[in-house]
Design an enzyme around this catalytic site. Structure first.
Site, PDB file in Angstrom:
ATOM      1  N   GLU A 123       6.271 -15.868  -8.595  1.00 37.31           N
ATOM      2  CA  GLU A 123       6.302 -16.874 -10.006  1.00 37.31           C
ATOM      3  C   GLU A 123       5.030 -17.532  -9.777  1.00 37.31           C
ATOM      4  O   GLU A 123       4.448 -17.922  -9.177  1.00 37.31           O
ATOM      5  CB  GLU A 123       7.503 -18.082  -9.755  1.00 37.31           C
ATOM      6  CG  GLU A 123       7.212 -18.697 -11.086  1.00 37.31           C
ATOM      7  CD  GLU A 123       8.722 -19.559 -11.281  1.00 37.31           C
ATOM      8  OE1 GLU A 123       9.815 -19.073 -10.946  1.00 37.31           O
ATOM      9  OE2 GLU A 123       8.516 -20.406 -12.166  1.00 37.31           O
ATOM     10  N   ASN A 166      12.103 -22.710  -7.208  1.00 40.59           N
ATOM     11  CA  ASN A 166      13.121 -22.099  -8.223  1.00 40.59           C
ATOM     12  C   ASN A 166      14.015 -21.185  -7.230  1.00 40.59           C
ATOM     13  O   ASN A 166      13.776 -19.816  -7.352  1.00 40.59           O
ATOM     14  CB  ASN A 166      12.774 -21.186  -9.378  1.00 40.59           C
ATOM     15  CG  ASN A 166      12.099 -22.483 -10.117  1.00 40.59           C
ATOM     16  OD1 ASN A 166      12.709 -23.558 -10.580  1.00 40.59           O
ATOM     17  ND2 ASN A 166      10.805 -21.950 -10.600  1.00 40.59           N
ATOM     18  N   LYS A 246      13.678 -28.726  -5.495  1.00 43.84           N
ATOM     19  CA  LYS A 246      13.429 -28.936  -6.852  1.00 43.84           C
ATOM     20  C   LYS A 246      14.609 -29.185  -7.611  1.00 43.84           C
ATOM     21  O   LYS A 246      15.548 -28.160  -7.487  1.00 43.84           O
ATOM     22  CB  LYS A 246      12.595 -27.806  -7.539  1.00 43.84           C
ATOM     23  CG  LYS A 246      12.516 -27.850  -8.921  1.00 43.84           C
ATOM     24  CD  LYS A 246      11.661 -26.617  -9.704  1.00 43.84           C
ATOM     25  CE  LYS A 246      11.565 -26.607 -10.986  1.00 43.84           C
ATOM     26  NZ  LYS A 246      10.810 -25.527 -11.753  1.00 43.84           N
ATOM     27  N   GLU A 250      13.943 -28.304 -14.938  1.00 42.15           N
ATOM     28  CA  GLU A 250      13.821 -27.037 -15.530  1.00 42.15           C
ATOM     29  C   GLU A 250      15.140 -26.130 -15.025  1.00 42.15           C
ATOM     30  O   GLU A 250      14.893 -25.122 -14.312  1.00 42.15           O
ATOM     31  CB  GLU A 250      12.585 -26.246 -15.207  1.00 42.15           C
ATOM     32  CG  GLU A 250      11.491 -27.290 -15.712  1.00 42.15           C
ATOM     33  CD  GLU A 250      10.100 -26.468 -15.292  1.00 42.15           C
ATOM     34  OE1 GLU A 250       9.949 -25.677 -14.196  1.00 42.15           O
ATOM     35  OE2 GLU A 250       9.217 -26.623 -16.367  1.00 42.15           O
ATOM     36  N   ARG A 283      10.774 -32.954  -4.812  1.00 37.87           N
ATOM     37  CA  ARG A 283       9.781 -32.871  -5.872  1.00 37.87           C
ATOM     38  C   ARG A 283      10.118 -33.925  -7.189  1.00 37.87           C
ATOM     39  O   ARG A 283      11.320 -34.091  -7.486  1.00 37.87           O
ATOM     40  CB  ARG A 283       9.509 -31.586  -6.570  1.00 37.87           C
ATOM     41  CG  ARG A 283       9.058 -30.389  -5.569  1.00 37.87           C
ATOM     42  CD  ARG A 283       8.944 -29.086  -6.187  1.00 37.87           C
ATOM     43  NE  ARG A 283       7.934 -28.767  -6.922  1.00 37.87           N
ATOM     44  CZ  ARG A 283       7.675 -28.301  -8.018  1.00 37.87           C
ATOM     45  NH1 ARG A 283       8.778 -27.960  -8.541  1.00 37.87           N
ATOM     46  NH2 ARG A 283       6.363 -28.137  -8.526  1.00 37.87           N
ATOM     47  N   ARG A 300       7.380 -36.797 -22.787  1.00 35.54           N
ATOM     48  CA  ARG A 300       7.482 -36.239 -21.563  1.00 35.54           C
ATOM     49  C   ARG A 300       7.010 -36.749 -20.195  1.00 35.54           C
ATOM     50  O   ARG A 300       7.357 -36.690 -19.224  1.00 35.54           O
ATOM     51  CB  ARG A 300       7.219 -34.789 -21.709  1.00 35.54           C
ATOM     52  CG  ARG A 300       7.338 -33.995 -20.571  1.00 35.54           C
ATOM     53  CD  ARG A 300       7.211 -32.538 -20.676  1.00 35.54           C
ATOM     54  NE  ARG A 300       6.731 -31.846 -19.429  1.00 35.54           N
ATOM     55  CZ  ARG A 300       6.502 -30.385 -19.219  1.00 35.54           C
ATOM     56  NH1 ARG A 300       6.959 -29.886 -20.039  1.00 35.54           N
ATOM     57  NH2 ARG A 300       6.129 -30.008 -18.055  1.00 35.54           N
ATOM     58  N   ASP A 329       1.611 -30.946 -16.603  1.00 39.53           N
ATOM     59  CA  ASP A 329       2.028 -29.902 -15.781  1.00 39.53           C
ATOM     60  C   ASP A 329       0.567 -28.923 -15.330  1.00 39.53           C
ATOM     61  O   ASP A 329       0.697 -28.027 -16.114  1.00 39.53           O
ATOM     62  CB  ASP A 329       2.864 -28.831 -16.385  1.00 39.53           C
ATOM     63  CG  ASP A 329       3.568 -27.704 -15.649  1.00 39.53           C
ATOM     64  OD1 ASP A 329       3.191 -27.845 -14.305  1.00 39.53           O
ATOM     65  OD2 ASP A 329       4.204 -26.865 -16.030  1.00 39.53           O
ATOM     66  N   GLU A 351       0.615 -33.134  -5.189  1.00 41.56           N
ATOM     67  CA  GLU A 351       0.823 -31.598  -5.469  1.00 41.56           C
ATOM     68  C   GLU A 351      -0.250 -31.127  -6.103  1.00 41.56           C
ATOM     69  O   GLU A 351      -0.158 -31.544  -7.407  1.00 41.56           O
ATOM     70  CB  GLU A 351       2.143 -31.320  -5.922  1.00 41.56           C
ATOM     71  CG  GLU A 351       2.582 -29.663  -6.126  1.00 41.56           C
ATOM     72  CD  GLU A 351       3.950 -29.584  -6.654  1.00 41.56           C
ATOM     73  OE1 GLU A 351       4.657 -30.227  -6.417  1.00 41.56           O
ATOM     74  OE2 GLU A 351       4.100 -28.438  -7.404  1.00 41.56           O
ATOM     75  N   GLU A 357      -2.368 -20.604 -12.988  1.00 44.03           N
ATOM     76  CA  GLU A 357      -1.327 -20.752 -14.222  1.00 44.03           C
ATOM     77  C   GLU A 357      -1.905 -21.133 -15.522  1.00 44.03           C
ATOM     78  O   GLU A 357      -1.855 -20.105 -16.618  1.00 44.03           O
ATOM     79  CB  GLU A 357      -0.183 -21.687 -13.881  1.00 44.03           C
ATOM     80  CG  GLU A 357       1.055 -21.534 -15.025  1.00 44.03           C
ATOM     81  CD  GLU A 357       2.284 -22.242 -14.837  1.00 44.03           C
ATOM     82  OE1 GLU A 357       2.276 -22.980 -13.580  1.00 44.03           O
ATOM     83  OE2 GLU A 357       3.161 -22.299 -15.706  1.00 44.03           O
ATOM     84  N   GLU A 471     -13.019 -25.125 -19.592  1.00 45.70           N
ATOM     85  CA  GLU A 471     -12.383 -26.407 -20.253  1.00 45.70           C
ATOM     86  C   GLU A 471     -12.829 -26.358 -21.648  1.00 45.70           C
ATOM     87  O   GLU A 471     -12.079 -26.622 -22.692  1.00 45.70           O
ATOM     88  CB  GLU A 471     -12.537 -27.322 -19.827  1.00 45.70           C
ATOM     89  CG  GLU A 471     -12.122 -28.732 -20.385  1.00 45.70           C
ATOM     90  CD  GLU A 471     -12.400 -30.239 -19.649  1.00 45.70           C
ATOM     91  OE1 GLU A 471     -13.554 -30.269 -18.906  1.00 45.70           O
ATOM     92  OE2 GLU A 471     -11.804 -31.069 -20.017  1.00 45.70           O
ATOM     93  N   TRP A 501      10.120 -27.829 -24.951  1.00 45.49           N
ATOM     94  CA  TRP A 501       9.505 -28.436 -23.746  1.00 45.49           C
ATOM     95  C   TRP A 501       8.855 -29.609 -23.719  1.00 45.49           C
ATOM     96  O   TRP A 501       8.623 -30.315 -22.680  1.00 45.49           O
ATOM     97  CB  TRP A 501       8.763 -27.215 -23.164  1.00 45.49           C
ATOM     98  CG  TRP A 501       9.284 -25.953 -22.959  1.00 45.49           C
ATOM     99  CD1 TRP A 501       9.676 -24.999 -24.051  1.00 45.49           C
ATOM    100  CD2 TRP A 501       9.910 -25.540 -21.734  1.00 45.49           C
ATOM    101  NE1 TRP A 501       9.961 -24.006 -23.457  1.00 45.49           N
ATOM    102  CE2 TRP A 501      10.413 -24.067 -21.919  1.00 45.49           C
ATOM    103  CE3 TRP A 501      10.133 -25.943 -20.524  1.00 45.49           C
ATOM    104  CZ2 TRP A 501      11.350 -23.517 -21.097  1.00 45.49           C
ATOM    105  CZ3 TRP A 501      10.714 -25.266 -19.596  1.00 45.49           C
ATOM    106  CH2 TRP A 501      11.480 -23.979 -19.942  1.00 45.49           C
TER     107      TRP A 501
HETATM  108  C1  GCU Z   1       5.529 -25.002 -14.126  1.00 44.09           C
HETATM  109  C2  GCU Z   1       5.799 -23.587 -13.984  1.00 44.09           C
HETATM  110  C3  GCU Z   1       6.852 -22.937 -13.722  1.00 44.09           C
HETATM  111  C4  GCU Z   1       7.264 -23.738 -12.313  1.00 44.09           C
HETATM  112  C5  GCU Z   1       7.357 -25.259 -12.393  1.00 44.09           C
HETATM  113  C6  GCU Z   1       7.420 -26.295 -11.215  1.00 44.09           C
HETATM  114  O1  GCU Z   1       6.420 -25.312 -15.375  1.00 44.09           O
HETATM  115  O2  GCU Z   1       5.430 -23.048 -15.284  1.00 44.09           O
HETATM  116  O3  GCU Z   1       6.979 -21.820 -13.329  1.00 44.09           O
HETATM  117  O4  GCU Z   1       8.630 -23.399 -11.845  1.00 44.09           O
HETATM  118  O5  GCU Z   1       5.824 -25.635 -13.027  1.00 44.09           O
HETATM  119  O6  GCU Z   1       6.528 -26.698 -10.987  1.00 44.09           O
HETATM  120  O7  GCU Z   1       8.586 -26.164 -10.867  1.00 44.09           O
END
Ligand code: GCU
Length: 639
Positions: A123, A166, A246, A250, A283, A300, A329, A351, A357, A471, A501
């Site tokens: 991921e 995840n 986690k 999400e 987390r 958020r 994020d 973290e 990303e 940036e 989101w």
């Molecule tokens: C971001 C990311 C996800 C990831 C999440 C996390 O949202 O896009 O892919 O799972 O961070 O830190 O858990």
């Protein structure tokens, strides 16, 4: 695969020949590692260098004295000795001849989180597939995994999680005997390098694996499940670091689903780990990912603090709350999370994300080191910077890995610098981006043996400039999120605007941004008063993130007299020019670089140039169309 090729090369040139691997005997192992590294780097055994444990030194600390032929390496423990061996190699590689080095890490835990899935995908991975997983099972190339362990240990990383936060069914099975058969072998590879494993576990494991009807942490059967699972794991891997979770985030389940606060969910797992000396990393990335965009009250960035601050002190002593550096994020520019350092009775870790990303996905060159230095510099209160919390309120520095099975580990050769920098800056947050980048370029390109002089300093400059160049063509002034939904590469200014989101900039024809002061959403009230006031006041709010805190009209005057809209146009043109400059520099180095390295980076820079132009034109057009204010310099904007 030719492992001596530049593509495979990191700051070490691994040979994969661990034939004399001795395991167990650590003083010997450190010496072997040193000799092996010396042969690889300099082509010969190094005589006269000695290695000794010295219990008077700090646990993972080391000292190096003497000169290049008589050096003495002492370590406070086995890992300290190993770190000393690597540091001596680095020093020799950089041409140092005499040594009086005393060093120790700022934090006891320097952790890499792999977001690797059981099917072998990663991921947010931009460097190929997983180094750990294949076809639903733990699967790896043993010499390569040892090289990887060595790479990480050489910069002081001492824990890794091997599966995505995840968690899906395939990796949830790491808690079963079947899963542990393989994981045990991975642990064996990393153990001599002083690296412990962590397992990401799913909150619903009691249902998924234990056949229970609920994962409710208040149910005694659920506690029994976790106790048994922890006992099973520790029987096979007695030195496991612990679990990573986690939850309530999400679409992952968690204690909220059962009407409990986070501590209730965390403590039941932590209590299962406790008898085995394990730590639970929990987390804090919790927010409503199903927000209605019409809801202008919910903000958020407030979510993590609102969830965790009221339960400060309720977590067991083997729980560490893992807090992302920013409240959004992993964005290119955001303020530090107000949760960092705020909870006086709860353990915390910081973290980072090394995977790029939102920062170019290892196609664009991006130095995280520069951003991390800025993050460490941000104030916690009137007397302390965030850096000063590390080793005190912040007990661990964690990062999402950027590695995979690509030949060069990190997708983009230049992204290796981020992995290197993470290890070094987690070890010592006082190191500057310039220092660690210079280290990496000289270790990687050498000063004269591989390429002619000047390459290391030219590459250092490119990297140090890369964060700000990126940036400049990205979302302006801390506005965040103007990316394509889901894959997060390339500009889509309204991509998240009418989505669920919770990430809205609310641009109209007059202004952009969300007022997060106490007159607005109240987010700033979560900071220490000094920082709150700093961000609330337009005269003191750092300009580069002014739109994170304030809603401002396009003709708002910045400190240099330019209007905000003109600043946006200027920076977006400059961003593209910056990438063109990188290409010119790289071309000028062509004759001094191995063909393979030249071609690889050149190709990435071309991709970056396309990306930068796309960002420039989309963002400039977007703001022109919103504001109807033209560019003072009359440059091309697509109207
Ligand atoms: C971001 C990311 C996800 C990831 C999440 C996390 O949202 O896009 O892919 O799972 O961070 O830190 O858990």
């Amino acid at each position: 695969m030719d492992k001596t090729s530049f593509g495979y090369r990191a700051w070490f040139q691994p040979t994969g020949s661990f034939s004399t691997f001795s395991g167990g005997k650590y003083a010997l192992f450190a010496e072997e590692e040193f000799q092996r590294g010396h042969v690889e780097l300099f082509g010969e055994d190094k005589k006269g260098v000695s290695f000794e444990i010295n219990k008077n030194l700090p646990a993972e600390g080391f000292s190096i004295t003497g000169d290049a032929t008589t050096a003495k390496v002492e370590g406070g423990c086995e890992s300290g000795l190993l770190y000393g061996a690597y540091r001596l190699l680095f020093a020799l590689r950089r041409g140092e001849q005499t040594f009086t080095i005393n060093d120790k890490p700022a934090v006891p835990l320097r952790i890499l989180n792999h977001w690797d899935n059981g099917d072998g995908s990663v991921e947010r991975g931009y460097s190929g597939d997983s180094l750990f997983w294949r076809n639903g099972m733990v699967g790896y190339d043993l010499p390569r995994l040892r090289d990887y362990a060595r790479l990480l240990a050489s910069v002081g990383i001492n824990q890794i999680s091997v599966n995505n936060v995840n968690v899906r069914l395939l990796t949830a099975k790491l808690l079963t005997d079947e899963g542990l058969n393989d994981l045990e072998k991975v642990a064996e590879v990393f153990r001599p390098f002083g690296i412990k494993l962590l397992i990401s576990v799913h909150f619903d494991s009691p249902v998924w694996l234990g056949g229970l009807k609920t994962s409710d942490p208040a149910d005694p059967k659920v506690a029994d499940f976790w106790n048994e699972a922890a006992a099973r794991v520790y029987k096979r891997i007695p030195d496991l670091g612990g679990f990573l979770v986690k939850a309530d985030s999400e679409f992952q389940s968690g204690p909220n689903a059962f009407g409990h606060t986070q501590d209730v969910g965390a403590n039941v797992i932590a209590r299962a780990l406790k008898p085995h000396g394990g730590t639970l990393h929990w987390r804090c990335f919790i927010y409503n990912c199903l927000q209605d965009w019409r809801d202008t009250v919910t903000d958020r960035p407030k979510a993590a603090y609102d969830t965790f601050f009221p339960i400060d002190g309720k977590f067991d002593d083997n729980v560490i709350l893992q807090v992302k550096y920013g409240p959004s994020d992993f964005q290119v520019r955001e303020p530090n999370s107000p949760l960092l350092g705020a909870m006086k009775a709860t353990r915390e870790s910081l973290e980072f994300q090394i995977a790029q990303e939102y920062t170019g996905q290892q196609k664009d060159m991006y130095s995280w080191a520069v951003q991390w230095e800025e993050i460490f510099d941000q104030p916690f209160n009137e007397t302390r910077a965030t850096r000063d919390l590390v080793g005190k309120e912040i007990e661990a520095v964690v990062a999402v890995s950027n590695t995979g099975n690509d030949e060069n580990w990190c997708g983009h050769l230049m992204s290796q610098s981020n992995l290197y920098a993470f290890g070094r800056m987690a070890w010592n947050p006082a190191l500057t981006a310039k220092e660690v980048t210079e280290e990496w370029t000289s270790l990687t390109f050498g000063k004269s043996d591989i390429v002619a002089d000047g390459v290391d300093s030219a590459v250092t400059k490119m990297l140090l400039d890369s964060r700000h160049v990126y940036e400049k063509y990205n979302a302006p002034l801390g506005i965040c999120w103007m990316v394509y939904v889901h894959h997060h590469y390339g500009p889509s200014p309204d991509g998240y605007e009418y989505a669920k989101w919770g990430t809205y900039h609310r641009a109209d024809h007059k202004a952009i941004g969300v007022d997060r002061t106490r007159k607005g959403t109240g987010y700033t009230a979560q900071y220490q008063p000094y920082v709150r006031d700093l961000y609330e006041n337009l005269d003191t709010c750092p300009e580069e993130m002014v739109l994170y805190f304030h809603r401002l009209p396009y003709d708002y005057k910045l400190s240099d007299g330019r209007t905000m809209i003109q600043y946006i146009y200027d920076t977006h043109f400059e961003g593209v020019e910056g990438v063109e400059g990188f290409i010119r520099t790289w071309e000028s180095l062509k004759s001094k670089l191995p063909d393979e390295a030249y071609a690889h980076v050149r190709k990435r820079l071309d991709m970056q140039l396309d990306n930068a132009k796309e960002w420039r034109d989309v963002i400039n057009s977007y703001f022109y169309r919103k504001s109807n204010i033209g560019d003072e310099k009359g440059r091309r904007i697509y109207i």
